[in-house]
Design a protein around this motif. Structure first.
Motif, PDB file in Angstrom:
ATOM      1  N   SER A  57      -5.615   6.376  -1.167  1.00 26.08           N
ATOM      2  CA  SER A  57      -4.814   7.683  -2.167  1.00 26.08           C
ATOM      3  C   SER A  57      -5.729   8.806  -1.901  1.00 26.08           C
ATOM      4  N   ALA A  58      -5.216   9.955  -1.449  1.00 29.63           N
ATOM      5  CA  ALA A  58      -6.101  11.198  -1.240  1.00 29.63           C
ATOM      6  C   ALA A  58      -6.437  11.682  -2.645  1.00 29.63           C
ATOM      7  N   HIS A  59      -5.488  11.233  -3.647  1.00 30.83           N
ATOM      8  CA  HIS A  59      -5.925  11.886  -5.241  1.00 30.83           C
ATOM      9  C   HIS A  59      -7.130  10.941  -5.830  1.00 30.83           C
ATOM     10  N   THR A  60      -7.035   9.597  -5.632  1.00 31.92           N
ATOM     11  CA  THR A  60      -7.942   8.794  -6.308  1.00 31.92           C
ATOM     12  C   THR A  60      -9.035   8.464  -5.169  1.00 31.92           C
ATOM     13  N   GLN A  61      -8.887   8.287  -3.925  1.00 32.65           N
ATOM     14  CA  GLN A  61      -9.631   7.873  -2.880  1.00 32.65           C
ATOM     15  C   GLN A  61      -9.795   6.268  -3.053  1.00 32.65           C
ATOM     16  N   LYS A  62      -8.833   5.627  -3.696  1.00 33.48           N
ATOM     17  CA  LYS A  62      -8.929   4.092  -3.560  1.00 33.48           C
ATOM     18  C   LYS A  62      -8.157   3.577  -2.539  1.00 33.48           C
ATOM     19  N   THR A  63      -8.592   2.376  -2.114  1.00 29.37           N
ATOM     20  CA  THR A  63      -7.705   1.727  -0.771  1.00 29.37           C
ATOM     21  C   THR A  63      -7.142   0.868  -1.383  1.00 29.37           C
ATOM     22  N   TYR A  64      -5.943   0.677  -0.669  1.00 35.78           N
ATOM     23  CA  TYR A  64      -4.856  -0.422  -1.246  1.00 35.78           C
ATOM     24  C   TYR A  64      -4.163  -1.289   0.163  1.00 35.78           C
ATOM     25  N   GLU A  65      -3.934  -2.307   0.018  1.00 36.34           N
ATOM     26  CA  GLU A  65      -3.348  -3.058   1.045  1.00 36.34           C
ATOM     27  C   GLU A  65      -1.773  -3.093   0.763  1.00 36.34           C
ATOM     28  N   VAL A  66      -0.940  -2.672   1.575  1.00 34.27           N
ATOM     29  CA  VAL A  66       0.593  -2.725   1.821  1.00 34.27           C
ATOM     30  C   VAL A  66       1.141  -4.015   1.568  1.00 34.27           C
ATOM     31  N   ASN A  67       1.867  -4.496   0.564  1.00 32.70           N
ATOM     32  CA  ASN A  67       2.383  -5.810   0.219  1.00 32.70           C
ATOM     33  C   ASN A  67       3.773  -5.625   0.640  1.00 32.70           C
ATOM     34  N   GLU A  68       4.574  -4.436   0.784  1.00 32.37           N
ATOM     35  CA  GLU A  68       5.898  -4.627   1.041  1.00 32.37           C
ATOM     36  C   GLU A  68       6.498  -3.037   1.288  1.00 32.37           C
ATOM     37  N   VAL A  69       7.342  -2.750   2.203  1.00 32.57           N
ATOM     38  CA  VAL A  69       7.695  -1.600   2.378  1.00 32.57           C
ATOM     39  C   VAL A  69       9.466  -1.973   2.846  1.00 32.57           C
ATOM     40  N   GLY A  70      10.034  -0.938   2.407  1.00 34.56           N
ATOM     41  CA  GLY A  70      11.621  -1.072   2.421  1.00 34.56           C
ATOM     42  C   GLY A  70      12.291   0.237   2.138  1.00 34.56           C
ATOM     43  N   VAL A  71      13.789  -0.119   2.295  1.00 34.38           N
ATOM     44  CA  VAL A  71      14.393   1.152   1.775  1.00 34.38           C
ATOM     45  C   VAL A  71      15.446   0.813   0.591  1.00 34.38           C
ATOM     46  N   LEU A  72      15.915   1.752   0.087  1.00 31.80           N
ATOM     47  CA  LEU A  72      16.833   1.288  -1.255  1.00 31.80           C
ATOM     48  C   LEU A  72      18.382   1.555  -0.640  1.00 31.80           C
ATOM     49  N   ASN A  73      19.070   0.485  -0.873  1.00 30.99           N
ATOM     50  CA  ASN A  73      20.498   0.375   0.019  1.00 30.99           C
ATOM     51  C   ASN A  73      21.735  -0.029  -0.813  1.00 30.99           C
ATOM     52  N   PRO A  74      21.775   0.547  -2.089  1.00 28.84           N
ATOM     53  CA  PRO A  74      20.932   1.279  -3.016  1.00 28.84           C
ATOM     54  C   PRO A  74      19.982   0.232  -3.560  1.00 28.84           C
ATOM     55  N   ASN A  75      20.048  -1.222  -3.540  1.00 28.02           N
ATOM     56  CA  ASN A  75      19.057  -2.119  -3.958  1.00 28.02           C
ATOM     57  C   ASN A  75      17.923  -2.190  -3.016  1.00 28.02           C
ATOM     58  N   GLU A  76      16.778  -2.625  -3.331  1.00 24.32           N
ATOM     59  CA  GLU A  76      15.663  -2.699  -2.491  1.00 24.32           C
ATOM     60  C   GLU A  76      15.846  -3.687  -1.362  1.00 24.32           C
ATOM     61  N   GLN A  77      15.868  -3.078  -0.135  1.00 29.98           N
ATOM     62  CA  GLN A  77      15.995  -4.015   1.151  1.00 29.98           C
ATOM     63  C   GLN A  77      14.868  -3.910   2.016  1.00 29.98           C
ATOM     64  N   PRO A  78      13.860  -4.822   1.857  1.00 27.72           N
ATOM     65  CA  PRO A  78      12.523  -4.993   2.800  1.00 27.72           C
ATOM     66  C   PRO A  78      12.870  -4.693   4.217  1.00 27.72           C
ATOM     67  N   THR A  79      11.709  -3.909   4.814  1.00 31.18           N
ATOM     68  CA  THR A  79      11.844  -3.542   6.340  1.00 31.18           C
ATOM     69  C   THR A  79      10.687  -4.041   6.834  1.00 31.18           C
ATOM     70  N   HIS A  80      10.743  -4.191   8.318  1.00 33.85           N
ATOM     71  CA  HIS A  80       9.445  -4.404   8.855  1.00 33.85           C
ATOM     72  C   HIS A  80       8.301  -3.290   8.738  1.00 33.85           C
ATOM     73  N   LYS A  81       8.931  -1.975   8.771  1.00 37.51           N
ATOM     74  CA  LYS A  81       8.103  -0.596   8.743  1.00 37.51           C
ATOM     75  C   LYS A  81       8.851   0.270   8.210  1.00 37.51           C
ATOM     76  N   LEU A  82       8.230   1.594   8.111  1.00 36.62           N
ATOM     77  CA  LEU A  82       8.687   2.684   7.736  1.00 36.62           C
ATOM     78  C   LEU A  82       8.333   3.701   8.861  1.00 36.62           C
ATOM     79  N   TYR A  83       9.103   4.575   9.310  1.00 37.23           N
ATOM     80  CA  TYR A  83       8.672   5.591  10.335  1.00 37.23           C
ATOM     81  C   TYR A  83       8.829   6.983   9.878  1.00 37.23           C
ATOM     82  N   ALA A  84       8.041   8.111  10.402  1.00 37.06           N
ATOM     83  CA  ALA A  84       8.204   9.288  10.138  1.00 37.06           C
ATOM     84  C   ALA A  84       9.492  10.014   9.909  1.00 37.06           C
TER      85      ALA A  84
END
Length: 629
Positions: free
Chosen positions: A288-315
């Protein structure tokens, strides 16, 4: 069986695109080729899923930046934003088409009960247009002036907007405000005239209003009925044609903007992110640029409209990210996330939300203080525009001074506390933030600044300590049928408003602009305006800074002691007393003097023998009566 995947070629983007196109035309699997415009065609292609049941993760690499569109729906209250969102979800196959699809994206109980959108919601839609699969990231935004901060945050993740206008009511005050939010953000604007199915609809008149007020050519307007689904597909086509794709690059280091967040008691913070550069996936270490704390990503996804996990999110894509943030202060709206050991220049973020109304909040029973504290902390994560200060009261005990964007915002926050956390609270009379310029060096040293802000009327400094008082002012926009113009002008003058502009937006409707002292409109101005105009006038306002004012603290005394909970700040009010001479019309002066003497003796006796104890319940009833008004 021989397959392309078995030959190891499936990952090739060019060949994969050819297979998708061939399958659509029925050259490879004719029985699977969908018909144009069906929900099956609009969904993401099968190759984006790991299994045929569509419950597995979506492969977001199927949607390059040039096939991505990020857009918001903005409008005045009740012009059909959420209904249009429902139709878009149906048309793209995100939800099944049923009669029960009403306010699908409005997930809060308070939203469904009031029929308004309070919190912006995101949905990723998959749509086939001219043989290509597109990813359309839709953000449905609130329409009430109190929630314009939600709108501005949502626009930061978009490249364009759908500006929805009611074909019957035409341009309203919040329509104008939302247009300029999008215009200042340099977004592509697609005007959509909704509710053309209504009996009194006049889309041609509204088209001329849009052309005159916003300088958008009438032929760019799309006329639809979101309720019936009429011509809604042309809206999706316009999104693809007229809204540019994001300027983002997958090869650059990760830069993700946190534009919203929610709190889940089991998973912690769920951050809504827009990726401006790079790629993020499960297992990545982010900072986080604001707090400088480091985290490990547990899940990424999109809303379709409910949460739908994905492998990755791209630019260029919009989605959600869960990274073990358990503390409610860790997810800062406007923060930039980047990969560990790959620092980047933080994104501009947002202006802080500026509270327009402050009120004291206390638990009905002090034993519930800790539970209420926890509830407020969790709810302020979901609503970062609320400002919280600790406070205390002799009558009501420990509590908080909360800052809100407006009265409706305050009511919704209170309702959510009751519905989502079963909390029962006492709210004091709302007030606005005043400023005072201190008069001496000693006071400046004590307060550590020359100009102080007062959010609690009980702490309003005496005139002897200041050189001048300042009150907040707002630039208000009123749009009304011209027949009510005279009454509305009188109302504005009575509220100490100064007229800045007046313009006819068509033959029958007038747009008025006034500079208002904020405390004159914050409680009952909107109700008075609606009453005078038979419900036809609309009102919106924006911050316009501070101006010098003659202000005084009005104390309410009981037994000669000030009751802090009932103190308020008013504009130059004179002291009041009972007029015992009201019934005297002429006559001997001695009779008048006798009445005044008797009044003075009564006051003296009251000071001598009066001793009143007010139970806590009485304070609660008084404060609830004031807030109900």
């Amino acid at each position: 069986m021989w397959t392309l995947a078995g030959q190891g070629w499936w990952r090739g983007r060019a060949l994969a695109a050819w297979v998708t196109e061939a399958a659509r035309k029925g050259l490879l699997w004719p029985h699977l080729a969908p018909a144009r415009g069906t929900a099956a065609e609009s969904r993401a292609p099968d190759r984006c899923y790991r299994s045929a049941d569509r419950k597995e993760k979506i492969d977001m690499s199927c949607f390059p930046v040039e096939n991505t569109r990020n857009f918001s729906i903005i409008a005045h209250v009740d012009h059909g934003k959420s209904t249009l969102a429902d139709r878009l979800l149906e048309l793209t196959g995100a939800i099944d088409k049923t009669k029960n699809n009403k306010q699908v994206l409005d997930k809060l109980q308070v939203e469904r009960e009031r029929g308004i959108t309070v919190k912006a919601q995101t949905a990723s839609l998959f749509y086939n247009y001219e043989g290509k699969q597109y990813l359309l990231n839709l953000i449905d935004t609130p329409g009430h002036v109190d929630f314009s901060y939600e709108v501005s945050r949502s626009l930061s993740a978009c490249q364009g907007v759908l500006l929805v206008v009611d074909a019957n009511e035409g341009i309203q005050a919040q329509t104008v405000a939302n247009f300029f939010l999008a215009f200042e953000a340099q977004l592509s604007i697609i005007p959509v005239i909704n509710k053309i199915d209504l009996k009194n609809a006049d889309p041609e008149r509204v088209e001329k209003q849009i052309e005159k007020v916003f300088d958008i050519p009438g032929d760019e307007c799309i006329k639809i009925s979101a309720k019936l689904g009429t011509n809604v597909e042309s809206v999706l086509d316009a999104v693809i044609k007229r809204i540019p794709f994001p300027k983002a690059h997958c090869r650059n280091p990760l830069r993700a903007l946190v534009f919203d967040s929610t709190f889940d008691q089991y998973r912690g913070v769920i951050a809504n992110v827009a990726l401006f550069d790079g790629v993020v996936s499960k297992g990545d270490k982010i900072v986080s640029a604001h707090t400088q704390k480091t985290y490990e990503v547990n899940e990424v996804g999109v809303l379709n409209p409910n949460e739908q996990p994905t492998h990755k999110l791209y630019a260029g894509q919009v989605g959600y990210l869960i990274a073990g943030m358990k503390d409610v202060t860790e997810a800062q709206i406007g923060d930039t996330l980047y990969l560990h050991k790959q620092p980047v220049e933080p994104l501009p973020g947002f202006k802080s939300a500026k509270p327009m109304v402050f009120a004291g909040m206390y638990p009905v029973d002090q034993s519930e203080y800790n539970n209420l504290k926890s509830a407020i902390e969790k709810l302020t994560l979901n609503d970062s525009s609320v400002v919280v200060h600790r406070d205390s009261s002799l009558a009501l005990g420990a509590g908080w001074r909360l800052g809100f964007l407006g009265l409706l915002h305050m009511e919704v926050f209170n309702q959510r506390l009751e519905q989502e956390y079963n909390a029962s609270v006492i709210l004091t009379t709302p007030t606005v933030p005043y400023k005072a310029v201190l008069s001496s060096a000693k006071l400046i040293k004590e307060y550590r600044e020359k100009e102080i802000t007062i959010i609690n009327p009980a702490q309003f400094p005496d005139k002897s300590k200041v050189t001048e008082y300042l009150e907040p002012v707002v630039l208000g926009t009123i749009i009304t049928p011209d027949e009510y113009t005279g009454k509305i002008m009188m109302l504005c003058q009575a509220r100490r408003a100064v007229q800045k502009n007046m313009m006819y937006i068509d033959q029958n409707r007038v747009m008025l602009k006034y500079l208002f002292p904020l405390n004159e409109i914050v409680v009952d101005f909107y109700d008075s305006l609606k009453s005078l105009s038979s419900g036809y006038a609309s009102f919106d306002y924006e911050d316009a800074g501070y101006q010098t004012a003659e202000l005084v603290k009005m104390d309410i005394l009981l037994n000669g002691s000030i009751v802090e909970e009932l103190v308020t700040v008013v504009h130059n009010v004179k002291a009041y007393r009972k007029n015992v001479l009201a019934k005297c019309y002429g006559g001997d002066i001695t009779r008048k003097m006798k009445l005044l003497k008797r009044q003075a003796e009564g006051k003296k006796k009251l000071r001598k023998v009066g001793n009143v104890e007010v139970p806590k319940d009485a304070f609660i009833k008084v404060l609830k009566t004031q807030s109900d008004k």
